[in-house]
Enzyme design. Structure first.
Site, PDB file in Angstrom:
ATOM      1  N   VAL B  79       1.273  -1.395  -0.092  1.00 17.29           N
ATOM      2  CA  VAL B  79      -0.401   0.110  -0.392  1.00 17.29           C
ATOM      3  C   VAL B  79       1.406   1.362   0.149  1.00 17.29           C
ATOM      4  CG1 VAL B  79      -1.773   0.744   1.404  1.00 17.29           C
ATOM      5  CG2 VAL B  79      -1.581  -1.230   1.251  1.00 17.29           C
ATOM      6  N   CYS B  80       0.524   2.547  -1.070  1.00 10.12           N
ATOM      7  CA  CYS B  80       1.366   3.280  -0.792  1.00 10.12           C
ATOM      8  C   CYS B  80       1.541   4.507   0.018  1.00 10.12           C
ATOM      9  CB  CYS B  80       1.090   4.476  -2.268  1.00 10.12           C
ATOM     10  SG  CYS B  80       1.639   5.799  -2.192  1.00 10.12           S
TER      11      CYS B  80
END
Lengths: 111, 135, 117
Positions: B79-80
């Site tokens: 997840v960024c």
């Protein structure tokens, strides 16, 4: 909650020492944030602090190391626009440490 | 020929079909003997990692499906971090760093930087984005 | 590796314009060869007359102006978009260059990775 004391006032920081509220920044706060990192600010430190503040005003970004060095090269010349010079003044992660001391937003991509 | 895929998921799972399509693509690719190098959740796609997602019982909870797929195939679901923090998706470590009173990153996901996506683009045979430019 | 980012969105109104630009910065920071094409409404991202005053967002042009510091030198817009939107090239970031549709096709052919946002 973490805090630093400047002129008798308590100023809130996050657990890594970044200011909670950027409006709290002042030169005296910078001195204290630097002291927390074991740094006594000299004129050449202040020159770099003002440089990253200009960088932030101009681009709206907390600087990453490489673009910051390039910016320093253009503004201050090759003697100061290199990573050794930055590391000498702000050891470890100069861009991150400078952002913290200069009262810039915490870089949002730093893990 | 077996290929490795890097997937970018950028659609909000409730609003946009794309994240479920990505999930089905993963499943189909793995079932056909291909590899998933990494799935990177970016922009509104980070909501796929919110374990507090609670749809009615007769609807699909997308995060749970990703968690299950991750367990089965040991997928690398990243997840960024900058997309996630903006949208309130945090793991335990980030919650502590920002002094938040809870964390909601679903099992099987990790939080990482954009460098992880650049790495995936370099090393996978194919790069596919799920979640178009809804205008 | 050559990364081509094909942007099509105006600077304000949706977060993807800014977040995708951050992705491009990251690609450059990790030593990839990066080209940016600001097509369709994305040409507005390059306008140096843009006013973010009422958007409560940071000025997008700041990041555009920082691109050369990230060694991103290949910044393009399409001449056709200038014409159709009545934009004068003199109002665009000075480091951006005009491309024709044919040149865009060549650029896309030479890229290893194309991502559009």
């Amino acid at each position: 909650m973490a805090a630093i004391i400047v002129n008798g006032c308590s100023i809130a920081t996050d657990p890594d020492g970044f200011l909670k509220d950027l409006k709290d920044w002042s030169p005296a706060v910078a001195e204290e944030l630097a002291a927390e990192a074991g740094i006594k600010l000299s004129d050449s430190h202040w020159q770099l602090i003002q440089l990253v503040q200009r960088y932030y005003q101009q681009f709206g970004l907390s600087p990453a190391m490489r673009p910051l060095i390039k910016y320093a090269k253009l503004a201050l010349g090759d003697d100061k626009g290199n990573s050794l010079y930055f590391l000498k003044h702000f050891p470890g992660s100069p861009a991150k440490l400078l952002s913290k001391i200069a009262g810039l937003p915490r870089p949002d991509n730093c893990l | 020929m077996s290929l490795s895929f890097a997937l970018l998921v950028s659609g909000q799972p409730c609003t946009d079909q794309s994240s479920l399509t990505a999930l089905r693509f993963c499943q189909a690719a793995l079932d056909s003997g291909h590899q998933i190098y990494r799935v990177f959740f970016f922009n509104d796609g980070v909501h796929c990692a919110n374990r507090f997602t609670t749809p009615p019982q007769d609807e699909i909870a997308v995060p749970k499906q990703w968690t299950n797929l991750q367990k089965t195939f040991d997928l690398d679901l990243v997840v960024c971090i900058s997309s996630a923090l903006r949208r309130g998706i945090v793991d335990k470590k980030e919650a502590a760093r920002y002094e938040l009173d809870g964390h909601n990153l679903a099992d099987g996901f990790t939080i990482g930087g954009l460098g992880q996506w650049v790495d995936a683009c370099q090393n996978a045979d194919r790069v596919i984005r799920f979640g178009g430019n809804a205008q | 590796m050559t990364f081509l980012y094909l942007f099509t969105r105006a600077p304000y109104g949706h977060s993807i314009a800014r977040e995708a630009l951050d992705m491009a910065l990251a690609s450059a920071a990790f030593d990839q060869h990066v080209s940016l094409v600001f097509a369709q409404d994305a040409i507005y991202q390059l306008l140096n007359t843009q006013d973010n005053g009422n958007t409560e967002k940071k000025p997008h042009i700041g990041v555009i102006n920082a691109l050369p510091l990230y060694e991103i030198e290949n910044i393009y817009y399409l001449s056709d978009d200038c014409t159709s939107r009545n934009i004068s090239a003199t109002n665009l970031a000075p480091h951006a260059k005009a491309l024709s549709a044919t040149e865009l096709a060549d650029l896309m052919r030479s890229a290893d990775r194309i991502q559009s946002f």
